[in-house]
Design a protein around this motif. Structure first.
Motif, PDB file in Angstrom:
ATOM      1  N   VAL A 188       0.829  -1.197   0.000  1.00 49.97           N
ATOM      2  CA  VAL A 188       0.000   0.000   0.000  1.00 49.97           C
ATOM      3  C   VAL A 188       0.869   1.256   0.000  1.00 49.97           C
ATOM      4  O   VAL A 188       0.576   2.229  -0.703  1.00 49.97           O
ATOM      5  N   ARG A 189       1.940   1.240   0.768  1.00 47.53           N
ATOM      6  CA  ARG A 189       2.836   2.396   0.805  1.00 47.53           C
ATOM      7  C   ARG A 189       3.459   2.650  -0.564  1.00 47.53           C
ATOM      8  O   ARG A 189       3.570   3.797  -1.010  1.00 47.53           O
ATOM      9  N   ARG A 190       3.877   1.584  -1.231  1.00 48.22           N
ATOM     10  CA  ARG A 190       4.459   1.749  -2.562  1.00 48.22           C
ATOM     11  C   ARG A 190       3.411   2.242  -3.549  1.00 48.22           C
ATOM     12  O   ARG A 190       3.699   3.065  -4.421  1.00 48.22           O
ATOM     13  N   TYR A 191       2.194   1.705  -3.422  1.00 50.07           N
ATOM     14  CA  TYR A 191       1.115   2.062  -4.342  1.00 50.07           C
ATOM     15  C   TYR A 191       0.776   3.544  -4.230  1.00 50.07           C
ATOM     16  O   TYR A 191       0.557   4.216  -5.222  1.00 50.07           O
ATOM     17  N   ARG A 192       0.739   4.039  -3.024  1.00 46.89           N
ATOM     18  CA  ARG A 192       0.383   5.437  -2.822  1.00 46.89           C
ATOM     19  C   ARG A 192       1.496   6.374  -3.262  1.00 46.89           C
ATOM     20  O   ARG A 192       1.231   7.502  -3.662  1.00 46.89           O
ATOM     21  N   GLY A 193       2.728   5.937  -3.156  1.00 48.78           N
ATOM     22  CA  GLY A 193       3.852   6.701  -3.660  1.00 48.78           C
ATOM     23  C   GLY A 193       3.892   8.128  -3.164  1.00 48.78           C
ATOM     24  O   GLY A 193       4.117   8.393  -1.987  1.00 48.78           O
ATOM     25  N   THR A 194       3.677   9.058  -4.080  1.00 50.88           N
ATOM     26  CA  THR A 194       3.830  10.472  -3.776  1.00 50.88           C
ATOM     27  C   THR A 194       2.627  11.083  -3.068  1.00 50.88           C
ATOM     28  O   THR A 194       2.576  12.299  -2.864  1.00 50.88           O
ATOM     29  N   GLU A 195       1.673  10.257  -2.649  1.00 53.24           N
ATOM     30  CA  GLU A 195       0.469  10.792  -2.013  1.00 53.24           C
ATOM     31  C   GLU A 195       0.639  10.968  -0.505  1.00 53.24           C
ATOM     32  O   GLU A 195      -0.349  11.112   0.215  1.00 53.24           O
ATOM     33  N   LYS A 196       1.867  10.979  -0.025  1.00 52.74           N
ATOM     34  CA  LYS A 196       2.104  11.065   1.415  1.00 52.74           C
ATOM     35  C   LYS A 196       1.509  12.335   2.017  1.00 52.74           C
ATOM     36  O   LYS A 196       1.129  12.356   3.178  1.00 52.74           O
ATOM     37  N   ARG A 197       1.427  13.400   1.225  1.00 51.59           N
ATOM     38  CA  ARG A 197       0.879  14.638   1.757  1.00 51.59           C
ATOM     39  C   ARG A 197      -0.605  14.515   2.070  1.00 51.59           C
ATOM     40  O   ARG A 197      -1.176  15.355   2.771  1.00 51.59           O
ATOM     41  N   GLN A 198      -1.247  13.449   1.548  1.00 56.08           N
ATOM     42  CA  GLN A 198      -2.675  13.264   1.764  1.00 56.08           C
ATOM     43  C   GLN A 198      -2.958  12.220   2.831  1.00 56.08           C
ATOM     44  O   GLN A 198      -4.075  11.726   2.939  1.00 56.08           O
ATOM     45  N   GLN A 199      -1.969  11.892   3.647  1.00 62.06           N
ATOM     46  CA  GLN A 199      -2.123  10.811   4.628  1.00 62.06           C
ATOM     47  C   GLN A 199      -3.259  11.069   5.610  1.00 62.06           C
ATOM     48  O   GLN A 199      -3.889  10.131   6.092  1.00 62.06           O
ATOM     49  N   ARG A 200      -3.551  12.332   5.894  1.00 59.15           N
ATOM     50  CA  ARG A 200      -4.613  12.611   6.848  1.00 59.15           C
ATOM     51  C   ARG A 200      -5.965  12.149   6.346  1.00 59.15           C
ATOM     52  O   ARG A 200      -6.883  11.926   7.120  1.00 59.15           O
ATOM     53  N   ARG A 201      -6.078  12.002   5.023  1.00 64.96           N
ATOM     54  CA  ARG A 201      -7.360  11.578   4.449  1.00 64.96           C
ATOM     55  C   ARG A 201      -7.351  10.116   4.050  1.00 64.96           C
ATOM     56  O   ARG A 201      -8.304   9.618   3.487  1.00 64.96           O
ATOM     57  N   GLU A 202      -6.274   9.399   4.350  1.00 65.02           N
ATOM     58  CA  GLU A 202      -6.184   7.994   3.962  1.00 65.02           C
ATOM     59  C   GLU A 202      -7.064   7.119   4.845  1.00 65.02           C
ATOM     60  O   GLU A 202      -7.365   7.452   5.984  1.00 65.02           O
ATOM     61  N   VAL A 203      -7.454   5.975   4.304  1.00 62.68           N
ATOM     62  CA  VAL A 203      -8.230   5.004   5.065  1.00 62.68           C
ATOM     63  C   VAL A 203      -7.319   4.350   6.082  1.00 62.68           C
ATOM     64  O   VAL A 203      -6.217   3.919   5.742  1.00 62.68           O
ATOM     65  N   PRO A 204      -7.719   4.249   7.360  1.00 64.73           N
ATOM     66  CA  PRO A 204      -6.867   3.604   8.366  1.00 64.73           C
ATOM     67  C   PRO A 204      -6.516   2.186   7.958  1.00 64.73           C
ATOM     68  O   PRO A 204      -7.320   1.470   7.359  1.00 64.73           O
ATOM     69  N   MET A 205      -5.325   1.737   8.326  1.00 61.77           N
ATOM     70  CA  MET A 205      -4.858   0.419   7.925  1.00 61.77           C
ATOM     71  C   MET A 205      -5.660  -0.709   8.574  1.00 61.77           C
ATOM     72  O   MET A 205      -5.547  -1.855   8.199  1.00 61.77           O
ATOM     73  N   GLN A 206      -6.476  -0.377   9.581  1.00 64.53           N
ATOM     74  CA  GLN A 206      -7.255  -1.425  10.246  1.00 64.53           C
ATOM     75  C   GLN A 206      -8.598  -1.684   9.570  1.00 64.53           C
ATOM     76  O   GLN A 206      -9.330  -2.566   9.970  1.00 64.53           O
ATOM     77  N   VAL A 207      -8.932  -0.890   8.554  1.00 60.29           N
ATOM     78  CA  VAL A 207     -10.241  -1.039   7.911  1.00 60.29           C
ATOM     79  C   VAL A 207     -10.361  -2.386   7.225  1.00 60.29           C
ATOM     80  O   VAL A 207      -9.431  -2.854   6.579  1.00 60.29           O
TER      81      VAL A 207
END
Length: 204
Positions: A95-114
């Motif tokens: 998932v981290r690799r897939y998101r790549g450059t989207e780190k600035r949007q982490q506050r809006r990411e789905v929690p890893m426990q979902v």
């Protein structure tokens, strides 16, 4: 999974520990469909998009094969839990690799426990909105591998609606949006998929 099949898996585990390479190969082969379904449920629920989880499953199988000597459990439940722990670790990296450059949007990411991490959890909980629950299909952990095998035999659209509705427990409106269909069409598709899954499950 009935008692005989469950005993067969434990027997394979014991034989593999004794150095039987054929038994080890068969043990891992029996778990491939299970890992494939769990991988899709986890990764797609985290990313909210449909992904090809085959590379993730392959890496998990390879890591488990290489680290087989580290497994200390004796039951099928412990074995599946161990595999899922490896899968979850690899899925996090994926998932981290897939998101790549989207780190600035982490506050809006789905929690890893979902999302559920195993098949029986997904099927024994009531779906989040109306409709008949297929909870009677799975009541014990020992049936997870058998259920996964059945799901992989379904048509692609039936697989997808089962994963989204029954495993990820998404409301019908969201399932309809993801599948680009109307809610009534998705409800009908889900009912047919559950019926087909029950038929397949009853053949074992």
């Amino acid at each position: 999974m009935d008692k005989d099949n469950n005993s067969q898996l434990v027997e394979l585990l014991n034989r593999a520990r004794g150095g039987d390479e054929a038994a080890r190969d068969e043990l891992f082969d029996k778990c491939r469909n299970y890992l494939a379904i769990v991988a899709r449920v986890q990764v797609e629920s985290w990313l909210r998009v449909k992904v090809d989880a085959s590379d993730l499953v392959q890496q998990t199988m390879l890591d488990a094969y290489r680290g087989f000597g580290d497994f200390r459990g004796n039951s099928e439940g412990e074995w599946l839990t161990w595999l899922k722990q490896i899968l979850k670790h690899n899925a996090t990296d994926f998932v981290r690799r897939y998101r790549g450059t989207e780190k600035r949007q982490q506050r809006r990411e789905v929690p890893m426990q979902v999302g559920p991490t195993n098949l029986s959890e997904g099927f024994t909980r009531e779906p989040s909105s109306g409709g008949e629950s297929p909870s009677e299909l799975v009541m014990q952990r020992e049936r997870e591998i058998q259920l996964a095998d059945c799901i992989t035999k379904l048509a692609p659209d039936h697989q997808e609606v089962i994963i989204l509705r029954s495993l990820q427990r998404l409301p019908f409106d969201e399932v309809a949006e993801r599948m680009d269909r109307t809610r009534p069409a998705v409800q009908m598709l889900w009912a047919r998929a559950v019926s087909k899954l029950k038929d397949l499950y009853g053949e074992f």
